[in-house]
Design an enzyme around this catalytic site. Structure first.
Site, PDB file in Angstrom:
ATOM      1  N   CYS A  42      25.318  32.173 -82.524  1.00 14.40           N
ATOM      2  CA  CYS A  42      26.340  33.219 -82.466  1.00 14.40           C
ATOM      3  C   CYS A  42      26.687  33.695 -83.876  1.00 14.40           C
ATOM      4  CB  CYS A  42      27.589  32.646 -81.793  1.00 14.40           C
ATOM      5  SG  CYS A  42      29.009  33.746 -81.761  1.00 14.40           S
ATOM      6  N   THR A  44      29.564  33.790 -85.053  1.00 19.54           N
ATOM      7  CA  THR A  44      30.518  32.815 -85.577  1.00 19.54           C
ATOM      8  C   THR A  44      29.789  31.649 -86.233  1.00 19.54           C
ATOM      9  OG1 THR A  44      32.125  33.396 -83.864  1.00 19.54           O
ATOM     10  CG2 THR A  44      32.441  31.289 -84.982  1.00 19.54           C
ATOM     11  N   HIS A  47      28.835  32.698 -89.635  1.00 23.27           N
ATOM     12  CA  HIS A  47      29.978  32.570 -90.552  1.00 23.27           C
ATOM     13  C   HIS A  47      30.057  31.140 -91.085  1.00 23.27           C
ATOM     14  CE1 HIS A  47      32.142  36.403 -90.224  1.00 23.27           C
ATOM     15  NE2 HIS A  47      31.892  36.403 -88.919  1.00 23.27           N
ATOM     16  N   HIS A  67      28.237  26.692 -79.963  1.00 20.90           N
ATOM     17  CA  HIS A  67      29.092  26.740 -78.778  1.00 20.90           C
ATOM     18  C   HIS A  67      28.493  27.490 -77.589  1.00 20.90           C
ATOM     19  CE1 HIS A  67      30.142  30.240 -81.296  1.00 20.90           C
ATOM     20  NE2 HIS A  67      30.305  30.877 -80.158  1.00 20.90           N
ATOM     21  N   GLU A  68      27.292  28.031 -77.720  1.00 22.03           N
ATOM     22  CA  GLU A  68      26.659  28.744 -76.608  1.00 22.03           C
ATOM     23  C   GLU A  68      25.496  27.902 -76.094  1.00 22.03           C
ATOM     24  OE1 GLU A  68      27.431  33.074 -78.822  1.00 22.03           O
ATOM     25  OE2 GLU A  68      25.390  32.481 -78.252  1.00 22.03           O
ATOM     26  N   CYS A 100      51.154  25.354 -72.100  1.00 24.05           N
ATOM     27  CA  CYS A 100      51.932  26.375 -72.806  1.00 24.05           C
ATOM     28  C   CYS A 100      52.231  27.542 -71.874  1.00 24.05           C
ATOM     29  CB  CYS A 100      51.186  26.854 -74.048  1.00 24.05           C
ATOM     30  SG  CYS A 100      49.706  27.835 -73.695  1.00 24.05           S
ATOM     31  N   ASP A 199      25.476  51.578 -86.176  1.00 20.18           N
ATOM     32  CA  ASP A 199      25.043  50.473 -87.039  1.00 20.18           C
ATOM     33  C   ASP A 199      24.197  51.072 -88.161  1.00 20.18           C
ATOM     34  OD1 ASP A 199      23.874  47.848 -87.972  1.00 20.18           O
ATOM     35  OD2 ASP A 199      24.832  47.126 -86.141  1.00 20.18           O
ATOM     36  N   ARG A 204      18.062  46.768 -84.940  1.00 28.33           N
ATOM     37  CA  ARG A 204      19.040  46.640 -83.866  1.00 28.33           C
ATOM     38  C   ARG A 204      19.381  47.986 -83.225  1.00 28.33           C
ATOM     39  NH1 ARG A 204      22.688  41.599 -86.292  1.00 28.33           N
ATOM     40  NH2 ARG A 204      21.299  39.998 -85.433  1.00 28.33           N
TER      41      ARG A 204
END
Length: 354
Positions: A42, A44, A47, A67-68, A100, A199, A204
């Site tokens: 990803c 992220t 990063h 996380h994917e 919460c 872009d 892409r």
């Protein structure tokens, strides 16, 4: 389950990551252990890999990121009821408190105590990952491994586009990374009358055309604000989806929006961005919405149905499927922008194919 596993670890507070041996996670009573079959990279993760300003302020090394993913349940906790060993699953990556005010009013994606898999806690760039049973999403048997692994980012695209009704409207997507590319297909399938893909990356932008964009805007060749206004009766796009995170693009996105229009921002700028709130937002009556994660689990159902019914085809976005050990090549492709979605195939998947 005892022993060790291969994992991609953000070992130090610096650029890069290493492939090393880590203990297989021990699960609690409400958790499941999943053997990862495929995991995708990803923005992220990039990063974090680059160790930019955002990552420095958020991530604490050393830990396993990613996380994917998709995989198979191999162990369940004593209190687990819905997931079973052998289930083919993916997972929602926002782990919420369930206590919460946001959680209690059905807005778990805005939970004040959210911990994100692979950002705040150990993630899925590993042979095994543990998640709460609540986060497990069961995949249909016929779904391909690579598509199953990218449902989480597809959920981001769906949440960003569908936060605002787009039927009969013009939509401009700034940033044609993998999520932006998937957003094009979602917007077209949801009735957008024209979709602009903005872009500067030629590779892409070609993918954006394959995904169904009506207008390709190369910002190095033309002014996106001018072009979008020319093709919308000088009004601007009704809906803007900001996926780039670049300060210039964010300002262009605001300028490209019609008066009274909607700007949905999913991107994560590396540092604070300067905008003219008075003239770009207030006097023009814009609604600016931050998009985080996916609605739990409304967006997951939308994603699953869009894929199951073949209402959208995001297969062209998956441009590279690499062995897990070639993760550095995958990150280099992502950093250079010479790819769509990069999926890392795990040894367990390769064994299963034999």
């Amino acid at each position: 389950m005892c022993g060790t596993m291969k994992a991609i670890v953000k070992k130090e507070s610096a650029y890069g990551a290493v492939l090393t041996e880590m203990p297989i996670p021990e699960i609690n009573d409400h958790e499941v252990l999943i053997q990862v079959k495929a995991t995708s990279i990803c923005g992220t993760d990039v990063h974090i890999y680059n160790w930019d300003d955002w990552a420095m302020g958020r991530v604490k090394a050393p830990y396993i990121f990613g996380h994917e993913f998709t995989g198979e349940v191999v162990k369940v906790g004593k209190q687990v009821r819905r997931a079973k060993i052998g289930d083919f699953v993916s997972a929602e990556t926002h782990i919420v408190c369930n206590q919460c005010s946001m959680c209690l009013t059905g807005q778990q994606h805005l939970c004040c105590g959210t911990k994100i898999l692979g950002v705040d806690i150990d993630g899925c760039f590993a042979e095994y990952v543990k998640v709460p049973e609540q986060n497990v999403w069961h995949n249909p048997d016929g779904m391909s491994i690579e598509l199953a692994s990218i449902q989480e980012p597809l959920g981001n695209a769906v949440h960003t586009v569908l936060h605002t009704p787009v039927s009969g409207k013009s939509v401009a997507i700034f940033g044609c990374g993998p999520i932006g590319l998937m957003a094009i297909a979602v917007a077209k399938a949801s009735g957008a009358v024209q979709v602009f893909a903005v872009d500067k990356n030629e590779y892409r932008l070609e993918l954006a055309q394959k995904m169904g964009a009506d207008h390709i805007v190369d910002i190095e060749q033309e002014d996106p604000v001018k072009m979008i206004k020319q093709l919308t009766r000088n009004e601007g796009a009704d809906v803007i989806c900001e996926m780039s995170g670049h300060p210039v693009a964010i300002n262009q996105a605001l300028e490209s929006c019609s008066n009274g229009g909607k700007v949905n921002i999913l991107s994560l700028p590396e540092r604070p961005v300067s905008i003219d709130i008075t003239n770009q937002i207030v006097f023009r009556g814009l609604t600016v919405q931050g998009i985080t994660g996916r609605k739990m689990f409304e967006t997951w159902r939308q994603v699953s149905e869009l894929l199951r019914t073949k209402t959208i085809d995001v297969q062209p976005v998956v441009t590279h499927m690499l062995p897990f050990g070639d993760f550095e090549k995958g990150f280099e492709l992502m950093r250079n922008g010479t790819c769509g979605k990069v999926v890392l195939m795990m040894p367990s998947y390769q064994r299963g194919k034999k």
